[in-house]
Design a protein around this motif. Structure first.
Motif, PDB file in Angstrom:
ATOM      1  N   ASP B 207       0.846  -1.204   0.000  1.00 37.50           N
ATOM      2  CA  ASP B 207       0.000   0.000   0.000  1.00 37.50           C
ATOM      3  C   ASP B 207       0.879   1.252   0.000  1.00 37.50           C
ATOM      4  OD1 ASP B 207      -2.367  -1.449   0.028  1.00 37.50           O
ATOM      5  OD2 ASP B 207      -2.439  -1.525   2.218  1.00 37.50           O
ATOM      6  N   HIS B 208       1.546   1.482  -1.124  1.00 38.03           N
ATOM      7  CA  HIS B 208       2.505   2.586  -1.198  1.00 38.03           C
ATOM      8  C   HIS B 208       1.857   3.937  -0.878  1.00 38.03           C
ATOM      9  CE1 HIS B 208       5.686   0.079  -2.908  1.00 38.03           C
ATOM     10  NE2 HIS B 208       4.746  -0.487  -3.651  1.00 38.03           N
ATOM     11  N   GLU B 209       0.629   4.125  -1.328  1.00 42.83           N
ATOM     12  CA  GLU B 209      -0.013   5.433  -1.116  1.00 42.83           C
ATOM     13  C   GLU B 209      -0.151   5.731   0.385  1.00 42.83           C
ATOM     14  OE1 GLU B 209      -1.209   3.018  -2.989  1.00 42.83           O
ATOM     15  OE2 GLU B 209      -0.985   3.790  -5.034  1.00 42.83           O
ATOM     16  N   ILE B 210      -0.565   4.720   1.147  1.00 41.96           N
ATOM     17  CA  ILE B 210      -0.762   4.936   2.595  1.00 41.96           C
ATOM     18  C   ILE B 210       0.592   5.102   3.297  1.00 41.96           C
ATOM     19  CG2 ILE B 210      -1.695   3.942   4.720  1.00 41.96           C
ATOM     20  CD1 ILE B 210      -3.657   2.353   2.971  1.00 41.96           C
ATOM     21  N   LEU B 211       1.515   4.212   2.976  1.00 39.57           N
ATOM     22  CA  LEU B 211       2.812   4.244   3.665  1.00 39.57           C
ATOM     23  C   LEU B 211       3.587   5.517   3.315  1.00 39.57           C
ATOM     24  CD1 LEU B 211       3.851   0.491   3.278  1.00 39.57           C
ATOM     25  CD2 LEU B 211       2.660   1.584   5.178  1.00 39.57           C
ATOM     26  N   ASP B 212       3.514   5.933   2.055  1.00 37.14           N
ATOM     27  CA  ASP B 212       4.202   7.169   1.652  1.00 37.14           C
ATOM     28  C   ASP B 212       3.587   8.380   2.355  1.00 37.14           C
ATOM     29  OD1 ASP B 212       5.628   5.510   0.001  1.00 37.14           O
ATOM     30  OD2 ASP B 212       4.776   6.269  -1.879  1.00 37.14           O
ATOM     31  N   TYR B 213       2.253   8.356   2.476  1.00 34.79           N
ATOM     32  CA  TYR B 213       1.573   9.466   3.140  1.00 34.79           C
ATOM     33  C   TYR B 213       1.959   9.545   4.617  1.00 34.79           C
ATOM     34  CZ  TYR B 213      -2.087  12.379   5.096  1.00 34.79           C
ATOM     35  OH  TYR B 213      -2.762  13.375   5.782  1.00 34.79           O
ATOM     36  N   LYS B 214       1.983   8.386   5.272  1.00 31.70           N
ATOM     37  CA  LYS B 214       2.389   8.364   6.683  1.00 31.70           C
ATOM     38  C   LYS B 214       3.806   8.908   6.853  1.00 31.70           C
ATOM     39  CE  LYS B 214       1.381   4.918   9.372  1.00 31.70           C
ATOM     40  NZ  LYS B 214       1.270   3.545   9.912  1.00 31.70           N
ATOM     41  N   MET B 215       4.665   8.553   5.923  1.00 30.02           N
ATOM     42  CA  MET B 215       6.048   9.045   6.007  1.00 30.02           C
ATOM     43  C   MET B 215       6.093  10.559   5.819  1.00 30.02           C
ATOM     44  SD  MET B 215       9.252   7.462   3.931  1.00 30.02           S
ATOM     45  CE  MET B 215      10.825   8.316   3.870  1.00 30.02           C
ATOM     46  N   ALA B 216       5.207  11.058   4.963  1.00 34.02           N
ATOM     47  CA  ALA B 216       5.141  12.515   4.776  1.00 34.02           C
ATOM     48  C   ALA B 216       4.743  13.207   6.079  1.00 34.02           C
ATOM     49  CB  ALA B 216       4.144  12.843   3.663  1.00 34.02           C
ATOM     50  N   LEU B 217       3.781  12.618   6.788  1.00 34.09           N
ATOM     51  CA  LEU B 217       3.356  13.224   8.052  1.00 34.09           C
ATOM     52  C   LEU B 217       4.495  13.237   9.074  1.00 34.09           C
ATOM     53  CD1 LEU B 217      -0.280  11.909   8.643  1.00 34.09           C
ATOM     54  CD2 LEU B 217       0.494  13.922   7.395  1.00 34.09           C
ATOM     55  N   ALA B 218       5.312  12.194   9.036  1.00 34.56           N
ATOM     56  CA  ALA B 218       6.424  12.111   9.995  1.00 34.56           C
ATOM     57  C   ALA B 218       7.520  13.129   9.702  1.00 34.56           C
ATOM     58  CB  ALA B 218       7.016  10.702   9.978  1.00 34.56           C
ATOM     59  N   SER B 219       7.486  13.710   8.506  1.00 31.28           N
ATOM     60  CA  SER B 219       8.569  14.641   8.130  1.00 31.28           C
ATOM     61  C   SER B 219       8.616  15.866   9.024  1.00 31.28           C
ATOM     62  CB  SER B 219       8.422  15.070   6.665  1.00 31.28           C
ATOM     63  OG  SER B 219       7.278  15.894   6.507  1.00 31.28           O
ATOM     64  N   SER B 220       7.504  16.160   9.702  1.00 33.19           N
ATOM     65  CA  SER B 220       7.507  17.346  10.566  1.00 33.19           C
ATOM     66  C   SER B 220       8.537  17.204  11.685  1.00 33.19           C
ATOM     67  CB  SER B 220       6.116  17.581  11.156  1.00 33.19           C
ATOM     68  OG  SER B 220       5.735  16.495  11.982  1.00 33.19           O
ATOM     69  N   PHE B 221       8.918  15.970  11.967  1.00 32.13           N
ATOM     70  CA  PHE B 221       9.947  15.721  12.986  1.00 32.13           C
ATOM     71  C   PHE B 221      11.262  16.403  12.624  1.00 32.13           C
ATOM     72  CE2 PHE B 221      13.619  13.103  14.234  1.00 32.13           C
ATOM     73  CZ  PHE B 221      13.466  13.088  15.616  1.00 32.13           C
ATOM     74  N   SER B 222      11.580  16.433  11.318  1.00 30.90           N
ATOM     75  CA  SER B 222      12.908  16.900  10.892  1.00 30.90           C
ATOM     76  C   SER B 222      13.120  18.396  11.130  1.00 30.90           C
ATOM     77  CB  SER B 222      13.146  16.554   9.423  1.00 30.90           C
ATOM     78  OG  SER B 222      12.233  17.248   8.604  1.00 30.90           O
ATOM     79  N   TYR B 223      12.024  19.170  11.117  1.00 35.43           N
ATOM     80  CA  TYR B 223      12.198  20.616  11.299  1.00 35.43           C
ATOM     81  C   TYR B 223      11.539  21.112  12.589  1.00 35.43           C
ATOM     82  CZ  TYR B 223       7.712  20.397   8.815  1.00 35.43           C
ATOM     83  OH  TYR B 223       6.440  20.062   8.403  1.00 35.43           O
ATOM     84  N   ALA B 224      11.293  20.184  13.507  1.00 36.09           N
ATOM     85  CA  ALA B 224      10.720  20.590  14.799  1.00 36.09           C
ATOM     86  C   ALA B 224      11.671  21.542  15.519  1.00 36.09           C
ATOM     87  CB  ALA B 224      10.478  19.356  15.659  1.00 36.09           C
ATOM     88  N   LYS B 225      11.105  22.401  16.322  1.00 36.94           N
ATOM     89  CA  LYS B 225      11.893  23.392  17.063  1.00 36.94           C
ATOM     90  C   LYS B 225      12.996  22.692  17.865  1.00 36.94           C
ATOM     91  CE  LYS B 225      11.259  27.249  20.247  1.00 36.94           C
ATOM     92  NZ  LYS B 225      10.368  27.872  21.228  1.00 36.94           N
ATOM     93  N   GLY B 226      14.201  23.192  17.749  1.00 39.64           N
ATOM     94  CA  GLY B 226      15.309  22.628  18.507  1.00 39.64           C
ATOM     95  C   GLY B 226      15.909  21.365  17.917  1.00 39.64           C
ATOM     96  N   ASN B 227      15.562  21.062  16.656  1.00 34.38           N
ATOM     97  CA  ASN B 227      16.102  19.834  16.057  1.00 34.38           C
ATOM     98  C   ASN B 227      17.620  19.906  15.945  1.00 34.38           C
ATOM     99  OD1 ASN B 227      16.913  20.414  13.017  1.00 34.38           O
ATOM    100  ND2 ASN B 227      15.045  21.589  13.424  1.00 34.38           N
ATOM    101  N   GLU B 228      18.246  18.743  16.050  1.00 37.34           N
ATOM    102  CA  GLU B 228      19.709  18.657  16.118  1.00 37.34           C
ATOM    103  C   GLU B 228      20.375  19.019  14.789  1.00 37.34           C
ATOM    104  OE1 GLU B 228      21.608  17.717  18.885  1.00 37.34           O
ATOM    105  OE2 GLU B 228      19.714  17.948  19.947  1.00 37.34           O
ATOM    106  N   GLU B 229      19.646  18.834  13.699  1.00 39.44           N
ATOM    107  CA  GLU B 229      20.262  19.045  12.384  1.00 39.44           C
ATOM    108  C   GLU B 229      20.196  20.500  11.906  1.00 39.44           C
ATOM    109  OE1 GLU B 229      18.109  15.787  10.322  1.00 39.44           O
ATOM    110  OE2 GLU B 229      20.106  15.053   9.832  1.00 39.44           O
TER     111      GLU B 229
END
Lengths: 223, 328
Positions: B207-229
């Motif tokens: 189910d690529h559409e569902i799994l890809d969408y879920k991964m998109a939602l998780a992307s907010s982690f990468s630019y969360a306030k105080g992120n290490e990167e």
């Protein structure tokens, strides 16, 4: 009998089936009519919950309960889960008892990209050994997402997909099976309970990112 | 009794309302964009048994710069600033790697490092207009790891390489980088943002559409306030490739990898870029990675983090052009 029929009808209308229902020591329930409980644990996030249980007078132990839980985080009300339903003891031997529970779920999730609202259902079966001061039981449940509403933020539309379609999505957007054990220690008017187990998605092949759950709970029988 | 009737009526309304506009979560175009397989209007190339979303900019006879995006499982949208290299006399090629972005999806078992190297070779061959046309690789994050893997496998094929914060040229370095850059704080909102929806959004492995969408939602982690990167804000992407990410995570965990065994044979100067604000990378990590090569230049990009190509292209561009012009 009429009460039970109404409960079953309501549960059916919710399309319900259940998982982290109220964990009870059926042996010590007695005549207690009102029970409150609090708990915390890992339920797809580090979560805290409060609940209320009402015991209906019937031949077999039957309770109605409502539960509200929120995950950890800075924004306490952007994500939450509410459940309402009931549990019925269908096997009521002296020490061996089996129960089924049915709950309707309303939950909300929000992050910078989307707001999701979901109506779901949980069904759970529990079978175990109960004594007046402790119990241990196995549990198996299914959490089904029936219908979900998606509302995407401008951030999502600008940076990911401008033509995304908001609105209600069905058929079901997912489901998870849960299986594990529940145990508890009872004293005076209190129960200390622990649920722990594993989560697999409904295809039995994949798992959530964290494929486990655990919940520590505390019940207090008001009267 | 009135309360019971009201409850039943309300629930019936909710359920019947939800039935009016039936929308499927697993249909491309609803929550995720269509891929090149489903939308023939998207620019694409057919190479090595797959269809890749791809585009090229500039004069096709100019020295070629192939941009390799991050991930695995991201896409080249956040690297499109590099199009500007076409104005400086380069033929700039972008492609979404197999199984991600808007490229065709494949079963999880089909992915391998070698397949990705073969795809890259096929893309170069597709766009190359002459045998003596120079080819440079410009890799970001995972794309920089893939750049190293390609040079390690074929040290004589590439005329220069730019590494923008490669996540680790071998398993040990990847783990070292991952430990600091992707550390989850149990009580943080970002942790709930990544895990909580697992309870009502699930998909099977196909189910690529569902799994890809879920991964998109998780992307907010990468630019969360105080992120290490040191990621300042959301950077754009079209569509993630969740299955290919899982495939490469499994390969890394089960088989390990080492893209460094032949890098010392590569005598051409390479360029390493790192963002000043990426606390997980920094000069020390850049030096560790650069040490596998015999001839390197390391440049700090000020006031930015891991997404320097998107966020501070005005600072990246002159450094990259200077480097390319030296080798051209």
């Amino acid at each position: 009998m009429k009460t039970r029929l109404i409960l079953i009808t309501l549960l059916y209308l919710f399309g319900m089936h259940s998982t982290h229902a109220q964990t009870m020591n059926w042996k010590t329930l007695g005549e207690s009519k009102h029970i409150v409980n609090v708990g915390f644990g890992w339920d797809h996030s580090l979560s805290y919950n409060v609940g209320y249980v009402y015991q209906i007078k019937s031949k077999l132990p039957l309770i109605l309960n409502a539960n509200f839980s929120i995950p950890s985080g800075d924004n306490l009300v952007d994500d939450f889960k509410t459940k309402i339903g009931g549990q019925l003891v269908v096997l009521n031997n002296e020490k061996l008892k089996g129960s089924v529970s049915l709950h309707g779920i309303f939950r909300r999730y929000e992050n910078p990209l989307v707001r999701l609202v979901n109506f779901g259902s949980e069904m759970k079966g529990v079978f175990g050994y109960y004594k007046t001061n402790y119990f241990v039981a196995g549990e198996f449940g299914f959490d089904k997402a029936i219908v979900t509403h998606f509302k995407h933020s401008e951030l999502f539309k600008d940076n990911v997909y401008a033509e995304v379609t908001d609105g209600w999505y069905q058929p079901s957007t997912g489901g998870n099976f849960n299986y594990g054990i529940q145990t508890g220690y009872s004293f005076s008017r209190y129960d200390l309970t622990l649920n722990i187990g594993k989560v697999v998605t409904q295809d039995f092949k994949t798992t959530p990112l964290i494929p486990f759950y655990f919940m520590l709970g505390f019940n207090y029988k008001l009267k | 009794m009135n309360l019971k009737i009201l409850t039943i009526t309300a629930m019936t309304c909710v359920l019947s309302m939800s039935c009016e506009n039936e929308q499927y979560i697993n249909k491309s175009g609803n929550l995720v964009p269509k891929t090149v397989e489903e939308d023939p209007n998207l620019p694409s190339v057919v190479v090595n048994g797959t269809v890749l979303h791809a585009e090229a900019h500039g004069n096709s006879v100019n020295p070629m710069v192939v941009f390799l995006h991050g991930g695995p499982g991201s896409d080249y949208r956040n690297g499109l600033n590099a199009k500007q290299l076409a104005e400086s006399g380069y033929y700039v090629v972008f492609y979404d790697q197999r199984g991600t972005g808007l490229s065709k999806r494949h079963p999880k078992e089909s992915y391998s490092i070698q397949l990705y190297l073969d795809d890259l070779a096929a893309v170069i061959q597709y766009y190359r207009t002459s045998a003596n046309q120079k080819v440079f690789l410009f890799g970001h994050s995972w794309g920089a790891m893939l750049t190293a893997a390609y040079i390690n496998a074929y040290p004589d094929r590439i005329d220069g390489a730019i590494f923008a914060e490669a996540g680790g040229f071998n398993k040990q370095l990847l783990d070292e980088y991952g430990e600091t850059s992707r550390r989850l704080k149990l009580l943080a909102e970002t942790t709930s943002d990544v895990f909580y929806y697992d309870q009502f959004l699930t998909g099977r492995e196909k189910d690529h559409e569902i799994l890809d969408y879920k991964m998109a939602l998780a992307s907010s982690f990468s630019y969360a306030k105080g992120n290490e990167e040191g990621v300042e804000t959301a950077s754009p992407f079209w569509r993630n490739g969740a299955v290919v990410l899982r495939a490469f995570v499994d390969i890394s965990e089960n088989d390990g990898f080492d893209f460094t065994t032949n890098l010392n044979q590569y005598a051409t100067q390479t360029l390493f870029l790192y963002g000043e604000n990426n606390k997980s990378y920094g000069l020390k990590f850049a030096q560790k990675e650069a040490a596998f090569f015999s001839n390197t230049e390391i440049v700090q990009i000020d006031d930015t983090g891991h997404e320097m190509i998107h966020s501070k292209w005005n600072l990246v561009y002159p450094v990259v052009v200077d480097y390319l012009n030296k080798l051209n």
